[in-house]
Design a protein around this motif. Structure first.
Motif, short mmCIF file in Angstrom:
data_model
loop_
_atom_site.label_atom_id
_atom_site.label_comp_id
_atom_site.label_asym_id
_atom_site.label_seq_id
_atom_site.Cartn_x
_atom_site.Cartn_y
_atom_site.Cartn_z
N PRO A 155 -1.38 -7.13 11.90
CA PRO A 155 -1.03 -7.02 10.48
C PRO A 155 0.16 -6.10 10.21
CG PRO A 155 -3.39 -6.84 10.76
CD PRO A 155 -2.80 -6.81 12.13
N ALA A 198 3.20 -7.61 8.21
CA ALA A 198 3.60 -7.03 6.93
C ALA A 198 5.12 -6.95 6.81
CB ALA A 198 2.98 -5.65 6.76
N PHE A 230 7.02 -9.16 4.01
CA PHE A 230 7.74 -8.47 2.94
C PHE A 230 9.17 -8.98 2.85
CE2 PHE A 230 10.22 -5.04 1.07
CZ PHE A 230 9.44 -4.68 -0.02
N LEU A 239 9.25 -1.74 1.86
CA LEU A 239 7.90 -1.87 2.41
C LEU A 239 7.24 -0.51 2.54
CD1 LEU A 239 5.66 -3.56 3.71
CD2 LEU A 239 6.85 -3.33 5.90
N LEU A 297 3.62 0.37 0.93
CA LEU A 297 2.46 0.79 1.70
C LEU A 297 2.04 2.22 1.40
CD1 LEU A 297 3.31 -0.82 5.16
CD2 LEU A 297 1.61 -1.59 3.49
N ARG A 337 -1.42 -9.14 0.81
CA ARG A 337 -2.58 -8.46 1.39
C ARG A 337 -3.50 -9.46 2.09
NH1 ARG A 337 -7.27 -4.47 -1.28
NH2 ARG A 337 -7.59 -3.33 0.69
N ALA A 360 -0.16 -0.12 7.10
CA ALA A 360 -0.17 -1.58 6.99
C ALA A 360 -1.49 -2.16 7.46
CB ALA A 360 0.99 -2.17 7.79
N ASN A 363 -4.30 -3.98 5.05
CA ASN A 363 -4.73 -5.33 5.45
C ASN A 363 -5.94 -5.23 6.37
OD1 ASN A 363 -2.37 -7.16 4.41
ND2 ASN A 363 -1.36 -5.41 5.40
#
Length: 522
Positions: free
Chosen positions: A184, A188, A192, A208, A212, A230, A390, A394
């Motif tokens: 993840p 991410a 993004f 990002l 986060l 997510r 991240a 997630n």
């Protein structure tokens, strides 16, 4: 015609002339007398044996792109479909998850099905109504019960949100179900960059890192396009969210692929159990040791089980058990090549069936990619705190990833670590050879360098999507094979569509536009 093929045909023609000549001489000697016949027989049998030995090297297939099986199972190996008599599996369901290297897997399925004239369950456009759950009626040419005889589908592989009951209306329950997951943290970064323009949460965040650092300042459940922001893997697998379970105050009933006991489903007891969600035992264990390696960039304080309530933890346990009973194999993007070897073994395919080039790679993250070297840089994440955040944000995807990382390496142990390493090395060498043979420069290039629109990938997101330019001067056969390897997913889907529905009018309006992020995304 290539020089090698010309040489092969010349040698074959010369051999036939020699055979005809000796046959003619034998008939003349037979007419000469019985004694001469026996002498002639002995002489010609000797000459024939020598001729066969001399001719043998030229009886193989002319040199080309595809070689015979490049690895052979070791004697006495267990748990391998290649170690016993088996038939290639050709009924496949591939859940194409977003931003997880799934476009490269899709390309392999396109090529395999195309070569073997298999029938694809194709979407009417480029996705099966995503982000809505999959419906059988979204398959082009699907006939509901009572609508007439239904031609069988062999491969279902384009973007969907998984919905097992509807999938089983299209594909038989004994199809091989598989998918792919990605860390993840790496996912991410890719999501993004790719979906910033269509996710309200990503669009509102300046970076990002800012997102986060305080995701709830930007993210609103149900916001437009925010399923990308997510637990995207969890969403693609069609799993319910914890808030939905809290509202129902109960867990969903497990839905099995079949009630028949004679259809093989990979037993959940043979893979890692949901309780093994230890973030410190994530990555590939060394072959010389039974202990798992400790990942230096994983924070123990941000494991999924430590940041979820009892409802979420219980839901994760249920989801992992259900996925184990539904999917025969889940690949791991960080170990892409190892995953492909194990996939080929499970499907009883040859090594060449899983050799291909990387597709839908963003130019900002994969410059000068030669075919595909595996995804082991974790999306370029070097900030340990950013990666930990991240994974924590997630958390459901992290649970899936840890679990299927374990199950992949449990399967690798059964296959054999030494054998796996050897097969991976051969796969990479084969891919590198194909890239050198097919591609101008031997690597992927920026989209601006691709003049052929049939090979230019659909461009979306902040960074360009890399593609391929074929070398000039390839033989017709080699050009066809190289083109298969280099064709992007949208163009290949259109090619398959035209092949299956030749009378359908292909309209340019079907092509995606800048407001349609879904066609690519992996």
């Amino acid at each position: 015609m290539s020089l090698n093929v010309f040489k092969y045909r010349l040698q074959e023609h010369f051999s036939r002339l020699l055979q005809k000549y000796f046959c003619f001489r034998m008939i003349r000697l037979w007419l000469w007398g019985s004694r001469g016949l026996w002498v002639a027989l002995i002489v010609f049998v000797t000459i024939g044996l020598v001729l066969q030995i001399w001719q043998w090297p030229f009886q193989t297939r002319p040199p080309g792109l595809y070689f015979p099986q490049l690895w052979a199972p070791s004697s006495g190996s267990s748990g391998s479909s290649l170690a016993r008599s088996c038939h290639p599996q050709q009924q496949l369901v591939f859940l194409k998850t977003h931003k997880s290297g799934s476009s490269s897997v899709l390309s392999l399925l396109h090529q395999y099905g195309d070569r073997h004239s298999l029938r694809f369950a194709l979407p009417i456009r480029y996705q099966f109504g995503y982000p809505r759950s999959f419906q059988a009626t979204s398959v082009k040419g699907y006939l509901p019960h009572g609508g007439g005889p239904q031609p069988p589908f062999h491969i279902l592989c384009h973007h969907m949100r998984f919905n097992l009951p509807e999938v089983l209306r299209v594909m038989p329950p004994d199809s091989f179900f598989f998918s792919i997951v990605r860390d993840p943290a790496a996912l991410a970064i890719s999501a993004f960059s790719y979906y910033k323009s269509v996710s309200s949460a990503f669009r509102a965040a300046p970076s990002l890192a800012a997102f986060l650092a305080s995701p709830r300042a930007f993210y609103r459940p149900g916001g437009r396009g925010d399923h990308y922001a997510r637990n995207l893997l969890w969403f693609d697998f069609g799993l319910p969210l914890p808030r939905e379970m809290r509202a129902l105050k109960r867990h969903p009933k497990p839905l099995k692929r079949t009630q028949s006991s004679d259809i093989h489903i990979w037993p959940s007891s043979s893979v890692s159990q949901p309780s093994k969600l230890d973030p410190n035992s994530l990555f590939k264990p060394p072959s010389h040791s039974t202990s798992r390696v400790r990942s230096a960039d994983h924070s123990t304080s941000l494991s999924p089980t430590s940041i979820t309530d009892s409802v979420t933890s219980s839901l994760i346990q249920w989801a992992l058990a259900w996925l184990d009973s539904t999917f025969d194999l889940v690949l791991v993007a960080e170990y892409f090549d190892e995953s492909l070897v194990l996939l080929a073994d499970a499907l009883c395919w040859g090594l060449d069936d899983v050799v291909g080039f990387v597709h839908n790679a963003q130019a900002t993250g994969m410059k000068n990619v030669k075919g595909h070297k595996g995804v082991k840089d974790h999306g370029g994440i070097k900030d340990k705190q950013l990666a930990a955040r991240a994974r924590a944000w997630n958390n459901l995807d992290w649970a899936l990833y840890v679990h299927f990382n374990h199950s992949l390496w449990d399967r690798a142990d059964r296959y054999g670590r030494v054998r796996l390493a050897s097969a991976v090395a051969k796969l990479r060498a084969r891919r590198s050879a194909l890239a050198s043979h097919c591609l101008l420069g031997g690597a992927a290039v920026d989209p601006g360098q691709i003049a052929n629109l049939q090979l230019r990938p659909f461009q979306f997101g902040a960074g360009g999507v890399l593609g391929y330019v074929l070398k000039k001067g390839l033989s017709p056969q080699d050009h066809e094979e190289c083109e298969r390897l280099a064709t992007p997913e949208l163009q290949y889907k259109d090619k398959l569509d035209a092949k299956q529905f030749p009378k359908a009018i292909q309209s340019p309006s079907h092509l995606p536009n800048a407001t349609s992020p879904g066609p690519k995304g992996s």
